[in-house]
Design a protein around this motif. Structure first.
Motif, PDB file in Angstrom:
ATOM      1  N   ARG A   1     -14.779  -7.526   0.890  1.00  0.00           N
ATOM      2  CA  ARG A   1     -13.623  -6.713   1.249  1.00  0.00           C
ATOM      3  C   ARG A   1     -13.998  -5.856   2.439  1.00  0.00           C
ATOM      4  O   ARG A   1     -15.161  -5.585   2.671  1.00  0.00           O
ATOM      5  N   HIS A   2     -13.030  -5.418   3.189  1.00  0.00           N
ATOM      6  CA  HIS A   2     -13.312  -4.532   4.302  1.00  0.00           C
ATOM      7  C   HIS A   2     -12.181  -3.517   4.439  1.00  0.00           C
ATOM      8  O   HIS A   2     -11.038  -3.783   4.090  1.00  0.00           O
ATOM      9  N   GLY A   3     -12.564  -2.330   4.889  1.00  0.00           N
ATOM     10  CA  GLY A   3     -11.585  -1.277   5.081  1.00  0.00           C
ATOM     11  C   GLY A   3     -10.764  -1.515   6.333  1.00  0.00           C
ATOM     12  O   GLY A   3     -11.242  -2.081   7.302  1.00  0.00           O
TER      13      GLY A   3
ATOM     14  N   ILE B   1     -11.101   4.909  -0.764  1.00  0.00           N
ATOM     15  CA  ILE B   1     -11.002   3.492  -1.108  1.00  0.00           C
ATOM     16  C   ILE B   1     -11.399   2.624   0.088  1.00  0.00           C
ATOM     17  O   ILE B   1     -12.168   1.662  -0.061  1.00  0.00           O
ATOM     18  N   GLU B   2     -10.900   2.960   1.274  1.00  0.00           N
ATOM     19  CA  GLU B   2     -11.212   2.160   2.462  1.00  0.00           C
ATOM     20  C   GLU B   2     -12.694   2.268   2.835  1.00  0.00           C
ATOM     21  O   GLU B   2     -13.311   1.274   3.229  1.00  0.00           O
TER      22      GLU B   2
ATOM     23  N   ASP C   1      -4.322   0.036   6.435  1.00  0.00           N
ATOM     24  CA  ASP C   1      -4.172   0.346   5.011  1.00  0.00           C
ATOM     25  C   ASP C   1      -4.195   1.853   4.786  1.00  0.00           C
ATOM     26  O   ASP C   1      -3.411   2.385   3.996  1.00  0.00           O
TER      27      ASP C   1
ATOM     28  N   GLN D   1     -14.601   0.141   0.328  1.00  0.00           N
ATOM     29  CA  GLN D   1     -14.422  -1.286   0.606  1.00  0.00           C
ATOM     30  C   GLN D   1     -15.320  -1.730   1.756  1.00  0.00           C
ATOM     31  O   GLN D   1     -15.852  -2.833   1.735  1.00  0.00           O
ATOM     32  N   SER D   2     -15.475  -0.877   2.743  1.00  0.00           N
ATOM     33  CA  SER D   2     -16.320  -1.223   3.892  1.00  0.00           C
ATOM     34  C   SER D   2     -17.795  -1.233   3.540  1.00  0.00           C
ATOM     35  O   SER D   2     -18.561  -2.037   4.064  1.00  0.00           O
TER      36      SER D   2
ATOM     37  N   HIS E   1       0.835  -1.203   0.000  1.00  0.00           N
ATOM     38  CA  HIS E   1       0.000   0.000   0.000  1.00  0.00           C
ATOM     39  C   HIS E   1       0.871   1.255   0.000  1.00  0.00           C
ATOM     40  O   HIS E   1       0.629   2.189  -0.767  1.00  0.00           O
TER      41      HIS E   1
END
Length: 100
Positions: free
Chosen positions: A71-73, A60-61, A77, A64-65, A17
């Motif tokens: 996917r999860h934040g 992005i995080e 990251d 993702q959540s 990352h």
């Protein structure tokens, strides 16, 4: 966001990352400095790049959540993204000064 154990903060994933966001910041910095017609924007390239890259990593995080696609934040990251953006922005700034 899930709790991340301390030992995972130094994993390959977090390093990846940071590296990707350092490259993003580096390329964005040189793009702003080279293509911008506004001198004020060129002089503010480093803060714009660091803040913009960090906000992009946060987006992005969050996505993702919220997308619910497996996917999860993760806070780690986002921290890695921010560190990579800082390193890339500073490297680009000093490389740009060195190249002049």
């Amino acid at each position: 966001m899930p709790i991340t154990p301390r030992w995972e903060l130094l994993s390959f994933d977090t390093a990846a990352h940071a590296f990707v966001f350092a490259v993003l910041a580096l390329l964005t910095f040189f793009s702003i400095r080279r293509q911008s017609r506004f001198p004020k924007l060129q002089s503010m390239a480093m803060p714009i790049v660091i803040i913009g890259s960090t906000l992009f990593g946060g987006l992005i995080e969050i996505l993702q959540s919220s997308m619910n696609l497996g996917r999860h934040g993760e806070w780690s990251d986002l921290l890695s993204d921010s560190i990579g953006a800082l390193l890339g922005g500073f490297f680009a700034h000093f490389a740009g000064r060195w190249m002049k």
